[in-house]
Design a protein around this motif. Structure first.
Motif, PDB file in Angstrom:
ATOM      1  N   UNK A  23      -2.882  -8.109   4.312  1.00  0.00           N
ATOM      2  CA  UNK A  23      -3.383  -8.585   5.600  1.00  0.00           C
ATOM      3  C   UNK A  23      -3.511 -10.093   5.446  1.00  0.00           C
ATOM      4  N   UNK A  24      -2.716 -10.832   6.178  1.00  0.00           N
ATOM      5  CA  UNK A  24      -2.727 -12.296   6.081  1.00  0.00           C
ATOM      6  C   UNK A  24      -1.801 -12.798   4.992  1.00  0.00           C
ATOM      7  N   UNK A  25      -2.215 -12.677   3.735  1.00  0.00           N
ATOM      8  CA  UNK A  25      -1.367 -13.102   2.614  1.00  0.00           C
ATOM      9  C   UNK A  25      -1.819 -12.394   1.346  1.00  0.00           C
ATOM     10  N   UNK A  26      -0.907 -12.210   0.438  1.00  0.00           N
ATOM     11  CA  UNK A  26      -1.218 -11.601  -0.850  1.00  0.00           C
ATOM     12  C   UNK A  26      -1.285 -10.089  -0.805  1.00  0.00           C
ATOM     13  N   UNK A  43      -1.209 -10.695  10.519  1.00  0.00           N
ATOM     14  CA  UNK A  43       0.048 -10.291   9.903  1.00  0.00           C
ATOM     15  C   UNK A  43      -0.297  -9.220   8.874  1.00  0.00           C
ATOM     16  N   UNK A  44       0.263  -8.022   9.064  1.00  0.00           N
ATOM     17  CA  UNK A  44       0.018  -6.886   8.185  1.00  0.00           C
ATOM     18  C   UNK A  44       1.340  -6.512   7.536  1.00  0.00           C
ATOM     19  N   UNK A  45       1.335  -6.315   6.224  1.00  0.00           N
ATOM     20  CA  UNK A  45       2.566  -5.986   5.520  1.00  0.00           C
ATOM     21  C   UNK A  45       2.387  -4.852   4.535  1.00  0.00           C
ATOM     22  N   UNK A  46       3.491  -4.159   4.285  1.00  0.00           N
ATOM     23  CA  UNK A  46       3.540  -3.095   3.291  1.00  0.00           C
ATOM     24  C   UNK A  46       4.784  -3.322   2.445  1.00  0.00           C
ATOM     25  N   UNK A  47       4.622  -3.221   1.124  1.00  0.00           N
ATOM     26  CA  UNK A  47       5.749  -3.365   0.207  1.00  0.00           C
ATOM     27  C   UNK A  47       5.846  -2.096  -0.621  1.00  0.00           C
ATOM     28  N   UNK A  48       7.069  -1.548  -0.730  1.00  0.00           N
ATOM     29  CA  UNK A  48       7.232  -0.325  -1.522  1.00  0.00           C
ATOM     30  C   UNK A  48       7.632  -0.664  -2.956  1.00  0.00           C
ATOM     31  N   UNK A  49       7.764   0.378  -3.767  1.00  0.00           N
ATOM     32  CA  UNK A  49       8.062   0.209  -5.197  1.00  0.00           C
ATOM     33  C   UNK A  49       9.419  -0.447  -5.432  1.00  0.00           C
ATOM     34  N   UNK A  50      10.329  -0.381  -4.458  1.00  0.00           N
ATOM     35  CA  UNK A  50      11.645  -1.008  -4.591  1.00  0.00           C
ATOM     36  C   UNK A  50      11.641  -2.471  -4.157  1.00  0.00           C
ATOM     37  N   UNK A  51      10.490  -2.960  -3.696  1.00  0.00           N
ATOM     38  CA  UNK A  51      10.398  -4.342  -3.245  1.00  0.00           C
ATOM     39  C   UNK A  51      10.728  -4.541  -1.784  1.00  0.00           C
ATOM     40  N   UNK A  52      10.978  -3.448  -1.047  1.00  0.00           N
ATOM     41  CA  UNK A  52      11.248  -3.552   0.384  1.00  0.00           C
ATOM     42  C   UNK A  52       9.939  -3.845   1.114  1.00  0.00           C
ATOM     43  N   UNK A  53       9.981  -4.824   2.017  1.00  0.00           N
ATOM     44  CA  UNK A  53       8.780  -5.275   2.711  1.00  0.00           C
ATOM     45  C   UNK A  53       8.932  -5.059   4.212  1.00  0.00           C
ATOM     46  N   UNK A  54       7.876  -4.559   4.823  1.00  0.00           N
ATOM     47  CA  UNK A  54       7.796  -4.442   6.272  1.00  0.00           C
ATOM     48  C   UNK A  54       6.572  -5.228   6.718  1.00  0.00           C
TER      49      UNK A  54
END
Length: 70
Positions: A23-26, A43-54
């Motif tokens: 949320x925001x950064x980091x 800004x909300x983000x999710x990163x998976x184990x493969x490094x894919x970011x949404x």
């Protein structure tokens, strides 16, 4: 967002577990961000184990329990 201003990311669909969250950064392991956030857009983000970011801009408003006991 709860009444205290904490943000919780739930119901991640897709990607390879484990996920990290932002949320925001980091990015962090926890889905809960306790920081007394104010109502607004984040800004909300999710990163998976493969490094894919949404990443998505999300408008949040505190959930306030207005139920009364008698």
């Amino acid at each position: 967002m709860d009444a205290e201003g904490s943000i919780m990311i739930t119901e991640v669909v897709g990607g390879q577990a484990p996920h990290t969250y932002m949320v925001g950064s980091g990015f962090q392991q926890s889905q809960v961000f306790s920081n007394k956030y104010k109502d607004g857009s984040y800004v909300v983000g999710i990163k998976d184990a493969n490094g894919c970011v949404s990443v998505k801009l999300v408008s949040l408003k505190r959930e306030i329990d207005c139920s009364l006991s008698t």
